[in-house]
Design an enzyme around this catalytic site. Sequence first.
Site, short mmCIF file in Angstrom:
data_model
loop_
_atom_site.label_atom_id
_atom_site.label_comp_id
_atom_site.label_asym_id
_atom_site.label_seq_id
_atom_site.Cartn_x
_atom_site.Cartn_y
_atom_site.Cartn_z
N GLY A 46 39.61 44.26 50.84
CA GLY A 46 39.40 42.82 50.67
C GLY A 46 40.63 41.96 50.90
O GLY A 46 40.52 40.79 51.28
N GLU A 100 46.51 40.39 45.37
CA GLU A 100 45.06 40.61 45.16
C GLU A 100 44.27 39.51 45.85
O GLU A 100 44.72 38.37 45.95
CB GLU A 100 44.74 40.54 43.67
N ASP A 101 43.07 39.84 46.27
CA ASP A 101 42.18 38.80 46.79
C ASP A 101 41.50 38.07 45.62
O ASP A 101 41.46 36.84 45.59
CB ASP A 101 41.14 39.38 47.75
N ASP A 104 38.56 39.05 38.67
CA ASP A 104 37.27 38.68 38.10
C ASP A 104 37.33 39.08 36.62
O ASP A 104 37.96 38.41 35.83
CB ASP A 104 36.25 39.47 38.93
N LYS A 132 38.73 34.10 38.84
CA LYS A 132 37.54 33.63 38.11
C LYS A 132 37.82 33.83 36.62
O LYS A 132 37.39 34.83 36.03
CB LYS A 132 36.30 34.44 38.52
N VAL A 154 31.17 34.94 46.06
CA VAL A 154 31.60 34.29 47.29
C VAL A 154 31.99 35.33 48.34
O VAL A 154 32.34 36.47 48.00
CB VAL A 154 32.79 33.33 47.04
N ASP A 160 33.75 40.46 50.91
CA ASP A 160 32.51 40.94 51.54
C ASP A 160 31.32 40.89 50.59
O ASP A 160 31.46 40.79 49.38
CB ASP A 160 32.68 42.40 51.97
N ARG A 166 33.39 39.46 55.92
CA ARG A 166 34.84 39.40 55.72
C ARG A 166 35.49 38.52 56.77
O ARG A 166 36.58 37.99 56.57
CB ARG A 166 35.46 40.80 55.80
P1 IMP Z 1 37.32 42.94 38.55
O1 IMP Z 1 38.41 41.95 38.33
O2 IMP Z 1 37.68 44.34 38.11
O3 IMP Z 1 36.04 42.49 37.91
O4 IMP Z 1 36.98 43.10 40.08
C1 IMP Z 1 37.62 42.39 41.06
C2 IMP Z 1 37.08 42.85 42.40
O5 IMP Z 1 35.66 42.58 42.46
C3 IMP Z 1 37.69 42.04 43.52
O6 IMP Z 1 38.85 42.66 44.04
C4 IMP Z 1 36.56 42.00 44.54
O7 IMP Z 1 36.59 43.14 45.33
C5 IMP Z 1 35.31 42.08 43.73
N1 IMP Z 1 34.73 40.74 43.57
C6 IMP Z 1 34.65 40.01 42.44
N2 IMP Z 1 34.04 38.83 42.65
C7 IMP Z 1 33.75 38.81 43.97
C8 IMP Z 1 33.13 37.83 44.82
O8 IMP Z 1 32.73 36.71 44.42
N3 IMP Z 1 33.02 38.18 46.13
C9 IMP Z 1 33.44 39.35 46.64
N4 IMP Z 1 34.02 40.29 45.88
C10 IMP Z 1 34.18 40.03 44.56
#
Ligand code: IMP
Length: 191
Positions: A46, A100-101, A104, A132, A154, A160, A166
Amino acid sequence: MPTAARPISDVLLTEAQLRRRVSALGAAIAADYAGLDPLLVGVLRGVIVFMADLMRAIPIPFTVDFLAISSYGAQSQPGQVRLLKDLESNIEGRHVLFVEDMVDTGLTLHTLLRLLNERRPASLHVCTLFDKPRLRLVKLPLRYVGFELPDRYVVGYGLDYRQLYRNLPFVGALSAQVLLPNGGGTENDAT
Ligand code: IMP
């Protein structure tokens, strides 16, 4: 393969907005890391679009390396990851900037930061393009944040849905026809 004629319901961030913010992040990183020979670490896949643009916005010497991980799918503990590709660099004593992209829940990043911290870098900070914060389950120090996003799924600019979208140069929300009810929950590339 989605067949919807209009897969994106609305654009949240335009190409120009992304370009301006990434330039500002690069300038801030360059100022903070001047003389420190930092190592930028990204998680495939990502982050690749953001990393490629961010690198060109940082006018100081640095090196770059990548990890690849996979989640264990819907049955696993959140944040549990499997390392598919480790770093090629020894990070002991290095100033590491984790790029990081998206953050969440923060559980994936929390796991990865713990892994990297065990390798005793001189410093370890995080730059995420998207945040987020409303979904956060663990407290994480984010030194650089590009944009805060609402709790919506998104795609684009590297992000993706089922490995698609992407390549969109903007960030958009998927239309309801594309988002399937189960969200694609088998073992998967986690980022
Ligand atoms: P978390 O912080 O462990 O919940 O996961 C983060 C990862 O979830 C990110 O690196 C993304 O790969 C994926 N992710 C979370 N939200 C989105 C989104 O809105 N679109 C695409 N990938 C997302």
